[in-house]
Design an enzyme around this catalytic site. Structure first.
Site, PDB file in Angstrom:
ATOM      1  CG  HIS A   1      73.036  -3.619  46.770  1.00  8.60           C
ATOM      2  ND1 HIS A   1      72.132  -4.490  46.231  1.00  8.60           N
ATOM      3  CD2 HIS A   1      74.221  -4.279  46.797  1.00  8.60           C
ATOM      4  CE1 HIS A   1      72.725  -5.640  45.939  1.00  8.60           C
ATOM      5  NE2 HIS A   1      73.999  -5.533  46.264  1.00  8.60           N
TER       6      HIS A   1
ATOM      7  CG  ASP B   1      77.291 -10.186  47.671  1.00  5.33           C
ATOM      8  OD1 ASP B   1      76.297 -10.936  47.694  1.00  5.33           O
ATOM      9  OD2 ASP B   1      77.222  -8.993  47.369  1.00  5.33           O
TER      10      ASP B   1
ATOM     11  CD  GLU C   1      80.479  -8.238  45.099  1.00  2.40           C
ATOM     12  OE1 GLU C   1      80.047  -7.806  46.187  1.00  2.40           O
ATOM     13  OE2 GLU C   1      80.176  -7.746  44.004  1.00  2.40           O
TER      14      GLU C   1
ATOM     15  NE  ARG D   1      77.767  -1.089  45.156  1.00  3.76           N
ATOM     16  CZ  ARG D   1      77.476  -1.891  46.178  1.00  3.76           C
ATOM     17  NH1 ARG D   1      78.318  -2.864  46.526  1.00  3.76           N
ATOM     18  NH2 ARG D   1      76.379  -1.707  46.887  1.00  3.76           N
TER      19      ARG D   1
END
Length: 251
Positions: free
Chosen positions: A43, A170, A144, A68
């Protein structure tokens, strides 16, 4: 330094988050006392080239470098490890099949199917990196979604899944709530504590994303092994907002 070494000292890992694609910004963060820093390829606005520069900046310290990745994609998982990541956080691990793909990409044979070519990792961690790599790296499966919670024990039973990483935003969405940092709603707390308990049952590490030091300390008190507190972009925004507000208040 590695995550396993920190955990061997019986202390939780304090993790920072990097969303700004800049080596200098990462270097500044690395010198602030974090145990680990995570380069966010999902993200954040970071591409692979920027990630390598950021990992290089982190290497000016003993901070543990984590990445990540954007998705359950063996290619980027392996490239992140080749670039020097000692931990990989993989989002949306929703099934045993997802977990197996992730775990397989994390380690060399015979434990996994990682392709050999540690272009930067071999340089940074020494000529014997390939022999030590399977023990050096840590794979975090992001739990998540409600779906993932439903098959959590099966995911945790997959060899090579070293830890779970709770993504509260999430998770909240899939439980019918608005995304939020540092949730306190009973439904969310029940889910968080369930994930933590099952991870401990399977002798796996547990990590969680938080938005404040106070909440992170509470999570460590519950038994979490790694807590993320804020991000470089949020720290810039908060610091700038405080400076502007202080000035406005005096004029």
């Amino acid at each position: 330094m590695s995550l396993t070494k920190i955990w061997g000292e019986n202390r939780a890992v304090l993790n920072g988050w990097l969303a700004i694609p800049d080596g200098f910004a990462s270097e500044i963060m690395a010198h602030q006392g974090w145990d680990s820093l995570t380069v966010d390829l999902q993200h954040g606005v970071v591409d692979y080239g920027a990630a390598v520069r950021m990992l290089t900046a982190i290497s000016t310290t003993d901070v543990v470098p984590i990445v990540r990745v954007p998705w359950v994609d063996p290619g980027i998982i392996m490239k992140s490890l080749d670039a020097g990541a000692l931990g990989v956080i993989c989002p949306m691990i929703n099934s045993v099949e997802d977990a197996k793909v992730f775990a397989n990409a994390m380690r060399y044979a015979p434990q996994g199917g990682r392709s050999y070519g540690p272009i930067r990792a071999g340089f940074v961690y020494g000529a014997d990196y390939a022999k030590r790599a399977n023990d050096l790296v840590t794979g975090f499966a992001m739990i998540e979604t409600k779906r993932a919670v439903g098959v959590l024990d099966d995911i945790l039973a997959v060899p090579g899944i070293d830890a779970v990483y709770i993504g509260p935003n999430d998770l909240a969405l899939t439980l019918g709530m608005a995304p939020q940092f540092d949730p306190t709603h009973p439904t969310m707390m029940e889910a968080i504590e369930h994930i933590l308990a099952r991870a401990k049952h399977h002798n796996k590490r547990a990590a969680i994303h938080t938005g404040s030091a106070g909440y992170a300390k509470m999570m460590v008190g519950k038994g979490f092994d790694l807590v993320t507190v804020g991000s470089d972009s949020r720290f810039i925004a908060q610091g700038a907002a405080e400076a502007v507000a202080a000035f406005r208040a005096t004029t």
